[in-house]
Design a protein around this motif. Structure first.
Motif, PDB file in Angstrom:
ATOM      1  N   THR A   1       0.833  -1.207   0.000  1.00 19.82           N
ATOM      2  CA  THR A   1       0.000   0.000   0.000  1.00 19.82           C
ATOM      3  C   THR A   1       0.870   1.260   0.000  1.00 19.82           C
ATOM      4  OG1 THR A   1      -1.637  -1.249   1.251  1.00 19.82           O
ATOM      5  CG2 THR A   1      -1.907   1.150   1.199  1.00 19.82           C
ATOM      6  N   TYR A   2       1.884   1.287   0.856  1.00 16.18           N
ATOM      7  CA  TYR A   2       2.785   2.448   0.896  1.00 16.18           C
ATOM      8  C   TYR A   2       3.467   2.660  -0.453  1.00 16.18           C
ATOM      9  CZ  TYR A   2       2.350   3.813   5.730  1.00 16.18           C
ATOM     10  OH  TYR A   2       1.856   4.321   6.908  1.00 16.18           O
ATOM     11  N   VAL A   3       3.888   1.562  -1.079  1.00 13.93           N
ATOM     12  CA  VAL A   3       4.610   1.676  -2.355  1.00 13.93           C
ATOM     13  C   VAL A   3       3.639   2.020  -3.488  1.00 13.93           C
ATOM     14  CG1 VAL A   3       6.066   0.461  -4.027  1.00 13.93           C
ATOM     15  CG2 VAL A   3       6.444   0.124  -1.568  1.00 13.93           C
ATOM     16  N   GLN A   4       2.461   1.420  -3.472  1.00  8.26           N
ATOM     17  CA  GLN A   4       1.462   1.693  -4.509  1.00  8.26           C
ATOM     18  C   GLN A   4       1.114   3.178  -4.585  1.00  8.26           C
ATOM     19  OE1 GLN A   4      -2.220  -0.318  -3.721  1.00  8.26           O
ATOM     20  NE2 GLN A   4      -3.299   0.644  -5.422  1.00  8.26           N
ATOM     21  N   TYR A   5       0.934   3.805  -3.412  1.00  9.31           N
ATOM     22  CA  TYR A   5       0.544   5.213  -3.383  1.00  9.31           C
ATOM     23  C   TYR A   5       1.731   6.168  -3.420  1.00  9.31           C
ATOM     24  CZ  TYR A   5      -4.229   3.730  -2.584  1.00  9.31           C
ATOM     25  OH  TYR A   5      -5.462   3.164  -2.727  1.00  9.31           O
ATOM     26  N   GLY A   6       2.938   5.615  -3.476  1.00  8.28           N
ATOM     27  CA  GLY A   6       4.122   6.456  -3.597  1.00  8.28           C
ATOM     28  C   GLY A   6       4.597   7.071  -2.290  1.00  8.28           C
ATOM     29  N   ALA A   7       4.012   6.650  -1.164  1.00  8.04           N
ATOM     30  CA  ALA A   7       4.497   7.121   0.138  1.00  8.04           C
ATOM     31  C   ALA A   7       5.862   6.504   0.412  1.00  8.04           C
ATOM     32  CB  ALA A   7       3.510   6.765   1.247  1.00  8.04           C
ATOM     33  N   ALA A   8       6.120   5.367  -0.234  1.00  6.07           N
ATOM     34  CA  ALA A   8       7.466   4.791  -0.268  1.00  6.07           C
ATOM     35  C   ALA A   8       7.778   4.515  -1.741  1.00  6.07           C
ATOM     36  CB  ALA A   8       7.536   3.507   0.542  1.00  6.07           C
ATOM     37  N   ASP A   9       9.048   4.649  -2.113  1.00  7.58           N
ATOM     38  CA  ASP A   9       9.428   4.415  -3.511  1.00  7.58           C
ATOM     39  C   ASP A   9       9.627   2.929  -3.791  1.00  7.58           C
ATOM     40  OD1 ASP A   9       9.765   7.261  -4.325  1.00  7.58           O
ATOM     41  OD2 ASP A   9      11.211   7.194  -2.667  1.00  7.58           O
ATOM     42  N   ILE A  10      10.214   2.262  -2.805  1.00  6.79           N
ATOM     43  CA  ILE A  10      10.405   0.816  -2.926  1.00  6.79           C
ATOM     44  C   ILE A  10      10.086   0.163  -1.585  1.00  6.79           C
ATOM     45  CG2 ILE A  10      12.173   1.005  -4.732  1.00  6.79           C
ATOM     46  CD1 ILE A  10      14.314   0.463  -2.688  1.00  6.79           C
ATOM     47  N   GLY A  11       9.933  -1.158  -1.616  1.00  4.52           N
ATOM     48  CA  GLY A  11       9.661  -1.886  -0.385  1.00  4.52           C
ATOM     49  C   GLY A  11       9.959  -3.356  -0.581  1.00  4.52           C
ATOM     50  N   VAL A  12       9.856  -4.093   0.505  1.00  6.80           N
ATOM     51  CA  VAL A  12      10.062  -5.541   0.441  1.00  6.80           C
ATOM     52  C   VAL A  12       8.833  -6.209   1.044  1.00  6.80           C
ATOM     53  CG1 VAL A  12      11.473  -7.485   1.218  1.00  6.80           C
ATOM     54  CG2 VAL A  12      12.576  -5.313   0.581  1.00  6.80           C
ATOM     55  N   ALA A  13       8.212  -7.100   0.250  1.00  9.23           N
ATOM     56  CA  ALA A  13       6.985  -7.759   0.710  1.00  9.23           C
ATOM     57  C   ALA A  13       6.967  -9.213   0.284  1.00  9.23           C
ATOM     58  CB  ALA A  13       5.758  -7.041   0.145  1.00  9.23           C
ATOM     59  N   GLY A  14       6.386 -10.062   1.128  1.00  4.59           N
ATOM     60  CA  GLY A  14       6.244 -11.486   0.816  1.00  4.59           C
ATOM     61  C   GLY A  14       5.292 -11.693  -0.350  1.00  4.59           C
ATOM     62  N   LYS A  15       5.535 -12.787  -1.090  1.00  7.48           N
ATOM     63  CA  LYS A  15       4.643 -13.139  -2.203  1.00  7.48           C
ATOM     64  C   LYS A  15       3.215 -13.361  -1.683  1.00  7.48           C
ATOM     65  CE  LYS A  15       4.284 -16.569  -5.907  1.00  7.48           C
ATOM     66  NZ  LYS A  15       4.833 -17.855  -6.402  1.00  7.48           N
ATOM     67  N   ASP A  16       3.091 -13.894  -0.461  1.00  8.65           N
ATOM     68  CA  ASP A  16       1.785 -14.094   0.178  1.00  8.65           C
ATOM     69  C   ASP A  16       1.021 -12.775   0.278  1.00  8.65           C
ATOM     70  OD1 ASP A  16       4.014 -13.525   1.882  1.00  8.65           O
ATOM     71  OD2 ASP A  16       2.758 -13.775   3.646  1.00  8.65           O
ATOM     72  N   VAL A  17       1.733 -11.746   0.737  1.00  9.81           N
ATOM     73  CA  VAL A  17       1.145 -10.415   0.921  1.00  9.81           C
ATOM     74  C   VAL A  17       0.799  -9.794  -0.438  1.00  9.81           C
ATOM     75  CG1 VAL A  17       1.760  -8.052   1.602  1.00  9.81           C
ATOM     76  CG2 VAL A  17       2.202  -9.957   3.161  1.00  9.81           C
ATOM     77  N   LEU A  18       1.686  -9.971  -1.408  1.00  6.00           N
ATOM     78  CA  LEU A  18       1.478  -9.369  -2.733  1.00  6.00           C
ATOM     79  C   LEU A  18       0.284  -9.983  -3.447  1.00  6.00           C
ATOM     80  CD1 LEU A  18       5.175  -8.924  -3.828  1.00  6.00           C
ATOM     81  CD2 LEU A  18       3.516  -7.127  -3.286  1.00  6.00           C
ATOM     82  N   ILE A  19       0.106 -11.285  -3.306  1.00  6.67           N
ATOM     83  CA  ILE A  19      -1.039 -11.942  -3.941  1.00  6.67           C
ATOM     84  C   ILE A  19      -2.340 -11.400  -3.350  1.00  6.67           C
ATOM     85  CG2 ILE A  19      -2.307 -14.119  -4.129  1.00  6.67           C
ATOM     86  CD1 ILE A  19       0.422 -15.514  -4.454  1.00  6.67           C
ATOM     87  N   GLU A  20      -2.389 -11.296  -2.023  1.00  2.00           N
ATOM     88  CA  GLU A  20      -3.621 -10.812  -1.389  1.00  2.00           C
ATOM     89  C   GLU A  20      -3.881  -9.350  -1.743  1.00  2.00           C
ATOM     90  OE1 GLU A  20      -5.874 -12.769   0.395  1.00  2.00           O
ATOM     91  OE2 GLU A  20      -4.558 -14.381  -0.267  1.00  2.00           O
ATOM     92  N   HIS A  21      -2.808  -8.570  -1.856  1.00  2.00           N
ATOM     93  CA  HIS A  21      -2.954  -7.138  -2.130  1.00  2.00           C
ATOM     94  C   HIS A  21      -3.385  -6.865  -3.563  1.00  2.00           C
ATOM     95  CE1 HIS A  21      -1.505  -3.075  -3.231  1.00  2.00           C
ATOM     96  NE2 HIS A  21      -1.974  -2.773  -2.043  1.00  2.00           N
ATOM     97  N   GLY A  22      -2.905  -7.685  -4.487  1.00  2.00           N
ATOM     98  CA  GLY A  22      -3.255  -7.474  -5.888  1.00  2.00           C
ATOM     99  C   GLY A  22      -2.071  -6.981  -6.702  1.00  2.00           C
ATOM    100  N   GLY A  23      -1.592  -5.779  -6.433  1.00  2.00           N
ATOM    101  CA  GLY A  23      -0.379  -5.346  -7.124  1.00  2.00           C
ATOM    102  C   GLY A  23      -0.541  -4.229  -8.151  1.00  2.00           C
ATOM    103  N   GLU A  24      -1.688  -3.521  -8.135  1.00  2.00           N
ATOM    104  CA  GLU A  24      -1.829  -2.392  -9.055  1.00  2.00           C
ATOM    105  C   GLU A  24      -0.804  -1.304  -8.683  1.00  2.00           C
ATOM    106  OE1 GLU A  24      -5.423  -2.052  -6.628  1.00  2.00           O
ATOM    107  OE2 GLU A  24      -3.978  -3.684  -6.636  1.00  2.00           O
ATOM    108  N   GLY A  25      -0.215  -0.690  -9.707  1.00  2.00           N
ATOM    109  CA  GLY A  25       0.727   0.407  -9.471  1.00  2.00           C
ATOM    110  C   GLY A  25       2.092  -0.051  -9.007  1.00  2.00           C
TER     111      GLY A  25
END
Ligand code: ATP
Ligand code: MG
Length: 214
Positions: free
Chosen positions: A59-83
């Motif tokens: 969420t932080y990276v998607q909205y640009g509040a952070a430029d990059i981040g590190v997230a588990g594949k588990d978290v990314l699948i649930e989040h979706g990944g737009e942006g």
């Protein structure tokens, strides 16, 4: 503004990302485990780390509040990944997404009989796709933690959870009965930031990539 913000969660992601940051010449000045600060400076004046919940990194990276981040594949699948651009498998925080059941429960038989199963998980999307692909009918129950308790307390027949050593399952008289996917963490990059700040971001991404291959 060419400053770079990196979103990390504390614990294993922060710890296992430290060597990758070091490879890019970035050393945080504090440890989030001992400091209560949520914004941590680094040895680089234009690079800072923000400490967020593991599930909030995309969420932080998607909205640009952070430029990059590190997230588990588990978290990314649930989040979706737009942006989000996820250029690198960092091969850290490795574990497996599994179906687990109470010892003695004949899962395969229940599936064969076409029984409707109650499955509790934090990973509803992953679980839904897994059981749909197998043609197994399930009622999914969303939980936010302590999944191991669900079968013991009679809330569910099975759980979908991350397993590394299996120690937590064993301590709660559960066994893993089905492998869903291997999990590791990925570098995620804000797509707009990659364009605007490429001069600063690309060397970090490249250093991470070289460090992962070592
Ligand atoms: P919280 O503990 O704050 O509720 P969380 O469980 O999502 O959040 P962590 O336990 O730090 O946070 O897990 C972060 C990531 O590390 C997970 O998204 C997953 O990709 C990975 N992970 C989780 N459990 C394990 C494990 N037992 N071994 C290795 N990696 C794991
Ligand atoms: Mg955890």
């Amino acid at each position: 503004m060419t400053g770079i913000t990196i979103a990390l969660s504390k614990g294993r992601i922060f710890d296992e990302t430290l060597p990758l940051l070091a490879a890019a010449g970035i050393v945080p000045t504090e440890n989030p485990e001992t400091s209560r600060k949520l914004i941590i400076e680094t040895n680089q004046p234009d690079v800072r780390v923000v400490i967020v919940r593991a599930t909030d990194v995309p969420t932080y990276v998607q909205y640009g509040a952070a430029d990059i981040g590190v997230a588990g594949k588990d978290v990314l699948i649930e989040h979706g990944g737009e942006g989000l651009y996820a250029p690198l498998d960092l091969k850290i925080a490795k574990c497996r997404m599994m179906v687990a059941i109470p010892e003695g429960f004949d899962y395969q038989n229940a599936v064969r009989q076409g029984n409707r199963l109650k499955v509790a998980s934090k990973y509803i999307k992953t679980a839904r796709e897994h059981f749909a692909a197998k043609g197994v009918h399930v009622d999914l129950i969303k939980l936010y933690g302590s999944m191991e308790l669900a079968p013991l307390a009679g809330l569910a027949d099975a759980i979908v959870d991350l397993v590394s050593t299996g120690g937590t399952l064993k301590a709660n008289k559960l066994v893993a009965c089905e492998h869903i996917m291997d999990i590791s963490s990925r570098l995620v990059v804000n797509q707009a930031a990659l364009k605007v700040k490429r001069e600063t971001l690309q060397p970090i991404i490249d250093a991470f990539a070289r460090a992962v291959e070592k």
